[in-house]
Design a protein around this motif. Structure first.
Motif, PDB file in Angstrom:
ATOM      1  N   PHE A 280       0.384  33.675-124.926  1.00 25.07           N
ATOM      2  CA  PHE A 280       1.020  34.981-125.101  1.00 25.07           C
ATOM      3  C   PHE A 280       0.613  35.592-126.428  1.00 25.07           C
ATOM      4  CE2 PHE A 280       4.392  32.592-127.363  1.00 25.07           C
ATOM      5  CZ  PHE A 280       4.568  33.401-128.482  1.00 25.07           C
ATOM      6  N   GLU A 281       0.784  36.898-126.503  1.00 25.87           N
ATOM      7  CA  GLU A 281       0.601  37.646-127.736  1.00 25.87           C
ATOM      8  C   GLU A 281       1.715  38.683-127.809  1.00 25.87           C
ATOM      9  OE1 GLU A 281      -3.040  39.876-130.062  1.00 25.87           O
ATOM     10  OE2 GLU A 281      -2.735  40.358-127.953  1.00 25.87           O
ATOM     11  N   THR A 282       2.231  38.897-128.991  1.00 23.76           N
ATOM     12  CA  THR A 282       3.285  39.891-129.149  1.00 23.76           C
ATOM     13  C   THR A 282       2.703  41.301-129.034  1.00 23.76           C
ATOM     14  OG1 THR A 282       2.977  39.827-131.549  1.00 23.76           O
ATOM     15  CG2 THR A 282       4.700  38.438-130.627  1.00 23.76           C
ATOM     16  N   MET A 283       3.536  42.236-128.608  1.00 24.13           N
ATOM     17  CA  MET A 283       3.111  43.623-128.522  1.00 24.13           C
ATOM     18  C   MET A 283       2.878  44.215-129.912  1.00 24.13           C
ATOM     19  SD  MET A 283       2.950  44.132-125.314  1.00 24.13           S
ATOM     20  CE  MET A 283       2.873  45.925-125.104  1.00 24.13           C
ATOM     21  N   HIS A 284       3.604  43.677-130.892  1.00 23.25           N
ATOM     22  CA  HIS A 284       3.439  44.113-132.282  1.00 23.25           C
ATOM     23  C   HIS A 284       3.508  42.892-133.194  1.00 23.25           C
ATOM     24  CE1 HIS A 284       4.058  48.251-130.948  1.00 23.25           C
ATOM     25  NE2 HIS A 284       5.151  47.839-130.318  1.00 23.25           N
ATOM     26  N   TYR A 285       2.653  42.873-134.211  1.00 22.48           N
ATOM     27  CA  TYR A 285       2.728  41.818-135.223  1.00 22.48           C
ATOM     28  C   TYR A 285       3.658  42.227-136.360  1.00 22.48           C
ATOM     29  CZ  TYR A 285      -1.409  39.253-133.462  1.00 22.48           C
ATOM     30  OH  TYR A 285      -2.301  38.521-132.714  1.00 22.48           O
ATOM     31  N   VAL A 286       3.883  43.530-136.508  1.00 15.79           N
ATOM     32  CA  VAL A 286       4.650  44.028-137.649  1.00 15.79           C
ATOM     33  C   VAL A 286       5.607  45.136-137.235  1.00 15.79           C
ATOM     34  CG1 VAL A 286       2.784  43.469-139.276  1.00 15.79           C
ATOM     35  CG2 VAL A 286       2.933  45.779-138.318  1.00 15.79           C
ATOM     36  N   LYS A 287       6.640  45.277-138.026  1.00 18.08           N
ATOM     37  CA  LYS A 287       7.528  46.425-138.033  1.00 18.08           C
ATOM     38  C   LYS A 287       7.836  46.701-139.501  1.00 18.08           C
ATOM     39  CE  LYS A 287       9.923  46.631-133.603  1.00 18.08           C
ATOM     40  NZ  LYS A 287      11.263  46.696-132.940  1.00 18.08           N
ATOM     41  N   PRO A 288       8.475  47.829-139.817  1.00 17.79           N
ATOM     42  CA  PRO A 288       8.843  48.036-141.220  1.00 17.79           C
ATOM     43  C   PRO A 288       9.636  46.842-141.761  1.00 17.79           C
ATOM     44  CG  PRO A 288       9.163  50.056-139.989  1.00 17.79           C
ATOM     45  CD  PRO A 288       8.828  48.986-138.979  1.00 17.79           C
ATOM     46  N   ARG A 289       9.146  46.247-142.842  1.00 17.43           N
ATOM     47  CA  ARG A 289       9.768  45.118-143.543  1.00 17.43           C
ATOM     48  C   ARG A 289       9.722  43.813-142.762  1.00 17.43           C
ATOM     49  NH1 ARG A 289      10.409  47.016-147.966  1.00 17.43           N
ATOM     50  NH2 ARG A 289      10.939  49.211-148.268  1.00 17.43           N
ATOM     51  N   LEU A 290       8.821  43.740-141.780  1.00 21.01           N
ATOM     52  CA  LEU A 290       8.709  42.519-140.985  1.00 21.01           C
ATOM     53  C   LEU A 290       7.265  42.262-140.581  1.00 21.01           C
ATOM     54  CD1 LEU A 290       9.924  40.195-139.221  1.00 21.01           C
ATOM     55  CD2 LEU A 290      10.061  41.867-137.371  1.00 21.01           C
ATOM     56  N   ALA A 291       6.854  40.984-140.679  1.00 20.26           N
ATOM     57  CA  ALA A 291       5.552  40.558-140.167  1.00 20.26           C
ATOM     58  C   ALA A 291       5.721  39.218-139.459  1.00 20.26           C
ATOM     59  CB  ALA A 291       4.541  40.429-141.306  1.00 20.26           C
ATOM     60  N   LEU A 292       4.940  38.993-138.418  1.00 20.62           N
ATOM     61  CA  LEU A 292       4.947  37.731-137.679  1.00 20.62           C
ATOM     62  C   LEU A 292       3.626  37.005-137.915  1.00 20.62           C
ATOM     63  CD1 LEU A 292       6.350  38.946-134.231  1.00 20.62           C
ATOM     64  CD2 LEU A 292       7.641  37.896-136.105  1.00 20.62           C
ATOM     65  N   VAL A 293       3.701  35.690-138.052  1.00 19.88           N
ATOM     66  CA  VAL A 293       2.497  34.875-138.238  1.00 19.88           C
ATOM     67  C   VAL A 293       2.550  33.653-137.327  1.00 19.88           C
ATOM     68  CG1 VAL A 293       2.074  35.582-140.639  1.00 19.88           C
ATOM     69  CG2 VAL A 293       3.560  33.616-140.170  1.00 19.88           C
ATOM     70  N   GLY A 294       1.384  33.100-137.034  1.00 19.94           N
ATOM     71  CA  GLY A 294       1.308  31.867-136.267  1.00 19.94           C
ATOM     72  C   GLY A 294       1.843  32.002-134.858  1.00 19.94           C
ATOM     73  N   ASP A 295       2.494  30.927-134.379  1.00 15.70           N
ATOM     74  CA  ASP A 295       2.981  30.898-133.001  1.00 15.70           C
ATOM     75  C   ASP A 295       4.065  31.928-132.732  1.00 15.70           C
ATOM     76  OD1 ASP A 295       1.241  28.903-132.334  1.00 15.70           O
ATOM     77  OD2 ASP A 295       2.713  27.289-132.306  1.00 15.70           O
ATOM     78  N   ALA A 296       4.674  32.481-133.749  1.00 12.18           N
ATOM     79  CA  ALA A 296       5.640  33.567-133.537  1.00 12.18           C
ATOM     80  C   ALA A 296       4.945  34.812-133.024  1.00 12.18           C
ATOM     81  CB  ALA A 296       6.382  33.887-134.840  1.00 12.18           C
ATOM     82  N   ALA A 297       3.639  34.933-133.303  1.00  9.69           N
ATOM     83  CA  ALA A 297       2.867  36.113-132.903  1.00  9.69           C
ATOM     84  C   ALA A 297       1.931  35.844-131.735  1.00  9.69           C
ATOM     85  CB  ALA A 297       2.059  36.638-134.092  1.00  9.69           C
ATOM     86  N   HIS A 298       1.490  34.603-131.560  1.00 10.65           N
ATOM     87  CA  HIS A 298       0.498  34.308-130.515  1.00 10.65           C
ATOM     88  C   HIS A 298       0.449  32.812-130.240  1.00 10.65           C
ATOM     89  CE1 HIS A 298      -1.865  33.092-134.004  1.00 10.65           C
ATOM     90  NE2 HIS A 298      -1.601  34.263-134.517  1.00 10.65           N
ATOM     91  N   THR A 299       0.211  32.444-128.984  1.00 14.85           N
ATOM     92  CA  THR A 299       0.078  31.041-128.593  1.00 14.85           C
ATOM     93  C   THR A 299      -1.079  30.931-127.610  1.00 14.85           C
ATOM     94  OG1 THR A 299       2.438  30.624-128.859  1.00 14.85           O
ATOM     95  CG2 THR A 299       1.224  29.079-127.503  1.00 14.85           C
ATOM     96  N   ILE A 300      -1.914  29.885-127.795  1.00 14.36           N
ATOM     97  CA  ILE A 300      -3.056  29.700-126.903  1.00 14.36           C
ATOM     98  C   ILE A 300      -3.063  28.291-126.336  1.00 14.36           C
ATOM     99  CG2 ILE A 300      -4.437  31.371-128.188  1.00 14.36           C
ATOM    100  CD1 ILE A 300      -6.036  29.040-129.348  1.00 14.36           C
ATOM    101  N   HIS A 301      -3.944  28.068-125.359  1.00 16.43           N
ATOM    102  CA  HIS A 301      -4.126  26.748-124.761  1.00 16.43           C
ATOM    103  C   HIS A 301      -4.707  25.804-125.812  1.00 16.43           C
ATOM    104  CE1 HIS A 301      -5.416  23.602-121.983  1.00 16.43           C
ATOM    105  NE2 HIS A 301      -4.747  24.208-121.022  1.00 16.43           N
ATOM    106  N   PRO A 302      -4.255  24.528-125.837  1.00 16.45           N
ATOM    107  CA  PRO A 302      -4.711  23.609-126.887  1.00 16.45           C
ATOM    108  C   PRO A 302      -6.097  23.019-126.672  1.00 16.45           C
ATOM    109  CG  PRO A 302      -3.241  22.462-125.391  1.00 16.45           C
ATOM    110  CD  PRO A 302      -3.247  23.908-124.953  1.00 16.45           C
ATOM    111  N   LEU A 303      -6.841  23.478-125.638  1.00 16.70           N
ATOM    112  CA  LEU A 303      -8.082  22.787-125.298  1.00 16.70           C
ATOM    113  C   LEU A 303      -9.125  22.808-126.410  1.00 16.70           C
ATOM    114  CD1 LEU A 303     -10.640  24.850-124.325  1.00 16.70           C
ATOM    115  CD2 LEU A 303      -9.070  25.255-122.458  1.00 16.70           C
ATOM    116  N   ALA A 304      -9.062  23.778-127.320  1.00 12.18           N
ATOM    117  CA  ALA A 304     -10.003  23.793-128.443  1.00 12.18           C
ATOM    118  C   ALA A 304      -9.316  23.493-129.771  1.00 12.18           C
ATOM    119  CB  ALA A 304     -10.708  25.140-128.532  1.00 12.18           C
ATOM    120  N   GLY A 305      -8.029  23.202-129.723  1.00 13.03           N
ATOM    121  CA  GLY A 305      -7.304  22.820-130.925  1.00 13.03           C
ATOM    122  C   GLY A 305      -7.255  23.880-132.002  1.00 13.03           C
ATOM    123  N   GLN A 306      -7.249  25.160-131.603  1.00 13.84           N
ATOM    124  CA  GLN A 306      -7.360  26.238-132.591  1.00 13.84           C
ATOM    125  C   GLN A 306      -6.024  26.872-132.989  1.00 13.84           C
ATOM    126  OE1 GLN A 306     -10.215  27.338-134.287  1.00 13.84           O
ATOM    127  NE2 GLN A 306     -10.916  25.407-133.453  1.00 13.84           N
ATOM    128  N   GLY A 307      -4.924  26.432-132.393  1.00 17.33           N
ATOM    129  CA  GLY A 307      -3.645  27.099-132.628  1.00 17.33           C
ATOM    130  C   GLY A 307      -3.251  27.214-134.082  1.00 17.33           C
TER     131      GLY A 307
END
Length: 405
Positions: A280-307
């Motif tokens: 999944f990916e969030t529709m927005h990474y930021v809002k005023p006074r807020l930013a998302l990082v890491g798995d809070a913003a995006h999650t991928i399949h572990p097959l390449a170990g890149q999370g």
């Protein structure tokens, strides 16, 4: 301002959140930073045991850990560099394909490091304890958050009220901060689960990361110290559940067969656990006074170990944006400032999400012609060293310079 006011509050003290706190403190000593986490980090364990959760740390991520003063603390505990990677396909009637990556072909000492997640978290929290401008609230749970034009207010369950110019959500896939900010996500379940465990094999793993693409999903043997390997076996949820319920001997036999006994007999099996897989990916990474990082913003399949590496790249970019804003005397919580971070990271993260999803679908196809083409493609690429090296440069991120000074 009150003593409970911070320039930045980071919600989540795992690998990504703790790295952000250390990196911000390293780059901007004037910042007053708080980290809030619901769970105390695990700092002690049986030295003969291994964490079931591990990460494949790229050169770019290694450089970030070095810059924030955590790498030496990680190495002091336990790391497992891998020099080779061997990937092969379950194949088709026409035969299977395989590809071998060797760090020596690129003049590198290794392709990366397999590191237990708890080792990384412990090192980061040891580093946080050395930084006076970072305050850790842990264990502490959030009860309420309110955004206003000039600040964000957070109320803990013990009724402590904190305020900040910027809140960063680093609280994982089920991010409470993301939910409170009403940020939607788009994505889907893979209808797969990852079974994880640690095994000891009859033959030494040769400091090699092994991965076999099975019809039901990828199976990875990742090298640890003393000849142990971390297992990540992606398969159907009901199959993953069955594999956790059978006896240790029966599991070892099935694992050997799935792995084609590349490392001989499975001599021991640690505890087994299962985790659902989503993209999944969030529709927005930021809002005023807020930013998302890491798995809070995006999650991928572990097959390449890149999370986790994507999360650390988020950290690196957000620090750069914040430092630039401070130098330009701008409000670090301003939406226009934070939008630069969103544009920067969304492009890179989305390309990786698409690539991993496409790879998963390609190797999950049951069509004979697709299986044949997979094998031909892997075997052909294996013979073309310049192409192999280019692939590995991208995977290792060895040409990616950290923005941390």
């Amino acid at each position: 301002m009150s003593d409970k006011h911070y320039d930045i509050i980071i919600v989540g003290g795992g690998m990504v959140g703790a790295s952000l706190a250390c990196g911000l403190a390293e780059e901007a000593e004037q910042l007053k930073i708080a980290v809030i986490d619901a769970n105390e980090p695990r700092l002690e364990w049986d030295k003969d045991s291994y964490d079931m959760r591990v990460s494949a740390i790229t050169r770019a991520s290694q450089n970030i850990f070095k810059k924030i003063g955590a790498w030496d603390k990680i190495v002091e505990q336990r790391v497992s560099p891998y020099t080779d990677m061997f990937v092969w396909d379950e194949g088709s009637p026409a035969g299977s394909g395989e590809i071998h990556f060797d760090s020596a072909d690129m003049g590198e000492t290794d392709l990366g490091h397999i590191i237990e997640n708890r080792v990384i978290v412990k090192a980061l929290h040891q580093r946080i304890q050395e930084i006076p401008q970072v305050t850790l609230y842990c264990p502490a749970r959030l009860e309420k958050i309110e955004f206003s034009q000039d600040k964000t207010s957070l109320i803990l369950q013990d009724k402590t009220e904190l305020t900040s110019n910027l809140v960063v959500g680093a609280d994982g896939t089920r991010s409470w901060i993301r939910q409170q900010a009403d940020i939607a996500v788009k994505g889907w379940d893979f209808d797969q689960a990852a079974l994880v465990t640690t095994v000891k094999t009859e033959k030494y793993h040769q400091d090699t990361a092994w991965q076999r693409f099975l019809r039901t999903g990828p199976l990875a043997f990742l090298p640890l110290t003393d000849g142990y390997s971390s297992i990540v076996w992606s398969t159907a949820p009901e199959e993953a559940k069955r594999l956790t319920e059978i006896s240790e001997d029966a599991f070892a036999t099935e694992l050997e067969q799935a792995f084609e006994s590349k490392l001989g007999k499975i001599e021991s099996v640690a505890g087994r656990a299962v985790f659902p897989l989503r993209l999944f990916e969030t529709m927005h990474y930021v809002k005023p006074r807020l930013a998302l990082v890491g798995d809070a913003a995006h999650t991928i399949h572990p097959l390449a170990g890149q999370g986790v590496n994507l999360g650390l790249a988020d950290v690196d970019s957000l620090i750069s944006v914040i430092v630039d804003a401070l130098n330009d005397k701008k409000d670090i919580g301003d939406f226009k400032v934070l939008r630069r971070y969103e544009r920067w990271r969304r492009a890179d993260n989305r390309s990786m999400l698409v690539a991993m999803d496409s790879l998963k679908r390609l190797f999950g196809s049951e069509l004979s012609i697709v299986k044949d083409l997979r094998g031909i493609g892997l075997n052909l690429t294996n013979k073309l060293t310049p192409i192999k090296n280019l692939i590995m440069q991208q995977a290792m991120a060895i040409n990616t310079d950290s923005h941390l000074k």
